[in-house]
Design a protein around this motif. Structure first.
Motif, PDB file in Angstrom:
ATOM      1  N   TYR A  31      16.929   1.104 -45.105  1.00 21.37           N
ATOM      2  CA  TYR A  31      16.490   1.529 -46.432  1.00 21.37           C
ATOM      3  C   TYR A  31      17.663   1.973 -47.290  1.00 21.37           C
ATOM      4  N   ALA A  32      17.486   1.807 -48.598  1.00 23.50           N
ATOM      5  CA  ALA A  32      18.406   2.360 -49.588  1.00 23.50           C
ATOM      6  C   ALA A  32      17.592   3.345 -50.428  1.00 23.50           C
ATOM      7  N   GLU A  33      18.183   4.484 -50.745  1.00 25.86           N
ATOM      8  CA  GLU A  33      17.511   5.474 -51.583  1.00 25.86           C
ATOM      9  C   GLU A  33      17.712   5.107 -53.052  1.00 25.86           C
ATOM     10  N   ASP A  52      25.679 -10.383 -50.271  1.00 29.92           N
ATOM     11  CA  ASP A  52      25.490 -11.238 -51.440  1.00 29.92           C
ATOM     12  C   ASP A  52      24.121 -11.021 -52.072  1.00 29.92           C
ATOM     13  N   GLU A  53      23.105 -10.867 -51.244  1.00 32.59           N
ATOM     14  CA  GLU A  53      21.749 -10.685 -51.758  1.00 32.59           C
ATOM     15  C   GLU A  53      21.576  -9.360 -52.488  1.00 32.59           C
ATOM     16  N   SER A  54      22.253  -8.330 -52.025  1.00 35.62           N
ATOM     17  CA  SER A  54      22.065  -7.017 -52.627  1.00 35.62           C
ATOM     18  C   SER A  54      23.105  -6.672 -53.689  1.00 35.62           C
ATOM     19  N   ALA A  55      24.167  -7.447 -53.813  1.00 38.17           N
ATOM     20  CA  ALA A  55      25.268  -7.115 -54.725  1.00 38.17           C
ATOM     21  C   ALA A  55      24.817  -6.925 -56.167  1.00 38.17           C
ATOM     22  N   GLY A  80      30.710   1.767 -52.918  1.00 41.87           N
ATOM     23  CA  GLY A  80      31.169   2.575 -51.798  1.00 41.87           C
ATOM     24  C   GLY A  80      30.061   3.237 -50.997  1.00 41.87           C
ATOM     25  N   ASP A  81      28.804   3.133 -51.445  1.00 43.00           N
ATOM     26  CA  ASP A  81      27.691   3.744 -50.712  1.00 43.00           C
ATOM     27  C   ASP A  81      26.444   2.882 -50.851  1.00 43.00           C
ATOM     28  N   PRO A  82      26.326   1.810 -50.059  1.00 47.49           N
ATOM     29  CA  PRO A  82      25.191   0.893 -50.187  1.00 47.49           C
ATOM     30  C   PRO A  82      23.850   1.503 -49.772  1.00 47.49           C
ATOM     31  N   THR A  83      23.845   2.737 -49.271  1.00 48.79           N
ATOM     32  CA  THR A  83      22.589   3.391 -48.904  1.00 48.79           C
ATOM     33  C   THR A  83      21.943   4.067 -50.113  1.00 48.79           C
ATOM     34  N   ARG A  84      22.624   4.061 -51.257  1.00 50.92           N
ATOM     35  CA  ARG A  84      22.087   4.655 -52.479  1.00 50.92           C
ATOM     36  C   ARG A  84      22.215   3.638 -53.613  1.00 50.92           C
ATOM     37  N   TRP A  85      21.097   3.382 -54.277  1.00 50.17           N
ATOM     38  CA  TRP A  85      21.081   2.458 -55.400  1.00 50.17           C
ATOM     39  C   TRP A  85      20.785   3.251 -56.666  1.00 50.17           C
TER      40      TRP A  85
END
Length: 92
Positions: A31-33, A52-55, A80-85
């Motif tokens: 999950y990403a917050e 690539d899909e989440s960039a 720098g923190d892919p767990t937070r969008w």
């Protein structure tokens, strides 16, 4: 006395029904917050998404945004923190 003890509610996963008895994160999922905007604090299931899909982030449907029902909230991965969008604004 137990009624005075605060209870932690499970974090809500984006896309689960409001009346889902278990709207929180599930074991084995990633999950990403979501930070800011109408979906602040919800979790986005990004299981299986590659870089690539989440960039570019995602436009997520929300009824609570600037454009009302059918509008979307734009969220992008935090550098720098892919767990937070982070919220990037609302779009029609």
């Amino acid at each position: 006395m137990d009624d005075l003890v605060p209870r932690r509610t499970p974090r809500h996963v984006y896309g689960t029904d409001q009346d889902d008895p278990n709207p929180g994160p599930q074991p084995g999922r990633t999950y990403a917050e979501l930070v800011g905007g109408a979906l602040d604090g919800q979790l986005l299931d990004v299981t299986g998404w590659d870089m690539d899909e989440s960039a570019d982030g995602a436009y997520l449907i929300t009824e609570a945004g600037r454009y009302g029902p059918g509008g979307r909230a734009d969220y992008v991965p935090r550098p720098g923190d892919p767990t937070r969008w982070d919220w990037n604004g609302d779009v029609p």
